[in-house]
Design a protein around this motif. Structure first.
Motif, mmCIF file in Angstrom:
data_model
loop_
_atom_site.group_PDB
_atom_site.id
_atom_site.type_symbol
_atom_site.label_atom_id
_atom_site.label_comp_id
_atom_site.label_asym_id
_atom_site.label_seq_id
_atom_site.Cartn_x
_atom_site.Cartn_y
_atom_site.Cartn_z
ATOM 1 N N ASP A 79 0.916 -1.325 -0.033
ATOM 2 C CA ASP A 79 -0.023 0.098 0.014
ATOM 3 C C ASP A 79 0.902 1.352 0.066
ATOM 4 O O ASP A 79 1.845 1.306 0.668
ATOM 5 C CB ASP A 79 -0.976 0.085 1.271
ATOM 6 N N LYS A 84 -5.493 4.580 2.932
ATOM 7 C CA LYS A 84 -5.860 6.163 3.635
ATOM 8 C C LYS A 84 -6.635 7.029 2.716
ATOM 9 O O LYS A 84 -7.466 7.421 3.267
ATOM 10 C CB LYS A 84 -4.375 6.801 3.985
ATOM 11 N N GLN A 85 -6.736 7.082 1.393
ATOM 12 C CA GLN A 85 -7.422 7.699 0.681
ATOM 13 C C GLN A 85 -8.676 7.325 0.542
ATOM 14 O O GLN A 85 -9.593 8.025 0.416
ATOM 15 C CB GLN A 85 -6.687 8.007 -0.892
ATOM 16 N N LEU A 86 -8.710 5.806 0.535
ATOM 17 C CA LEU A 86 -10.212 5.381 0.410
ATOM 18 C C LEU A 86 -10.896 5.448 1.685
ATOM 19 O O LEU A 86 -12.084 5.050 1.744
ATOM 20 C CB LEU A 86 -9.965 3.892 0.046
ATOM 21 N N LYS A 87 -10.361 5.771 3.048
ATOM 22 C CA LYS A 87 -10.972 5.897 4.138
ATOM 23 C C LYS A 87 -11.555 4.515 4.312
ATOM 24 O O LYS A 87 -12.656 4.323 4.951
ATOM 25 C CB LYS A 87 -11.769 6.945 4.305
ATOM 26 N N LEU A 88 -10.702 3.391 4.226
ATOM 27 C CA LEU A 88 -11.295 1.986 4.671
ATOM 28 C C LEU A 88 -11.513 1.897 6.055
ATOM 29 O O LEU A 88 -10.732 2.113 6.870
ATOM 30 C CB LEU A 88 -10.121 1.016 4.206
ATOM 31 N N LYS A 89 -12.591 1.345 6.127
ATOM 32 C CA LYS A 89 -13.061 1.059 7.800
ATOM 33 C C LYS A 89 -13.697 -0.320 7.652
ATOM 34 O O LYS A 89 -14.274 -0.602 7.177
ATOM 35 C CB LYS A 89 -14.185 1.991 8.302
ATOM 36 N N GLU A 93 -9.551 -3.612 14.436
ATOM 37 C CA GLU A 93 -8.769 -2.501 14.803
ATOM 38 C C GLU A 93 -7.141 -2.746 14.667
ATOM 39 O O GLU A 93 -6.482 -1.462 14.302
ATOM 40 C CB GLU A 93 -9.237 -2.126 16.222
ATOM 41 N N CYS A 135 -13.188 8.340 -5.775
ATOM 42 C CA CYS A 135 -12.460 7.577 -4.870
ATOM 43 C C CYS A 135 -13.116 7.154 -3.280
ATOM 44 O O CYS A 135 -12.441 7.331 -2.556
ATOM 45 C CB CYS A 135 -10.909 8.309 -4.535
ATOM 46 N N GLU A 136 -14.215 7.179 -3.606
ATOM 47 C CA GLU A 136 -15.042 6.699 -2.507
ATOM 48 C C GLU A 136 -15.539 5.157 -2.436
ATOM 49 O O GLU A 136 -15.855 4.955 -3.483
ATOM 50 C CB GLU A 136 -16.334 7.741 -2.424
#
Length: 195
Positions: A79, A84-89, A93, A135-136
């Motif tokens: 990566d 980080k750009q995709l804000k993967l959740k 944790e 990019c969402e």
């Protein structure tokens, strides 16, 4: 005197007509500028999305994904900020060792990629992710899983243009028990399970 009044009325009508035309042209210009702005904005979004995923290898159908602890570091690329750009959740944790595996040519309306990530020291997940031009993340599906604590559970998948078959493996009873789940990818990038 009558001629003067008629001349004044005619002048007023001509002046008003010119003002109306001016307003119409002004409105048309605003619409044209707005349309151009939207086109440029969409081109910028597509360009951003394309640039973000340009170095990811492309795989063609059919694709078998059985990513596991033995092979995950040999495929894809580390990566470089995409996660980080995709804000993967996710629900987990303690994620680490993210790898971007490959792109899948499902549609020109969105981008489909697969990523692998480790949770703790004993679990490895691979997910298929659809991403829009901004990019969402649109949707996400776990397509492979490996665990080395008990070595009793695994997940693999077969990806075709019209469906994705995910096979869950369970060796807890000694003999493997398998269960299949089938999904389709809709035109909007959402995944739908076929019952």
């Amino acid at each position: 005197m009558k001629r003067l009044i008629i001349l004044l009325i005619a002048t007023a009508l001509i002046f008003q007509s010119c003002e109306n035309k001016k307003d119409i042209h002004s409105t048309d210009r605003i619409k044209i500028i707005s349309k151009d702005s939207v086109i440029k904005k969409n081109e910028k979004e597509i360009s951003t999305s394309t640039n973000l995923f340009k170095n990811i290898p492309l795989k063609n159908f059919p694709i078998i994904d059985s990513t596991n602890f033995d092979n995950f570091e040999k495929i894809g690329i580390p990566d470089n900020g995409i996660i980080k750009q995709l804000k993967l959740k996710t629900k987990k944790e303690d994620l680490k060792n993210f790898r971007i595996n490959y792109k899948i040519p499902f549609s020109e309306n969105f981008t489909t990629i697969t990523i692998t990530y480790q949770s703790g020291d004993h679990e490895l997940f691979t997910s298929l992710i659809t991403v829009n031009t901004k990019c969402e993340i649109i949707d996400m599906l776990e397509i492979a899983y490996d665990e080395i604590a008990e070595s009793a559970f695994q997940k693999t998948s077969r990806i075709d243009k019209d469906k994705i078959i995910v096979t869950n493996w369970n060796w807890m009873s000694g003999e493997p028990i398998t269960e299949n789940e089938t999904y389709t990818l809709q035109n909007n990038g959402k995944l739908k399970e076929i019952k």
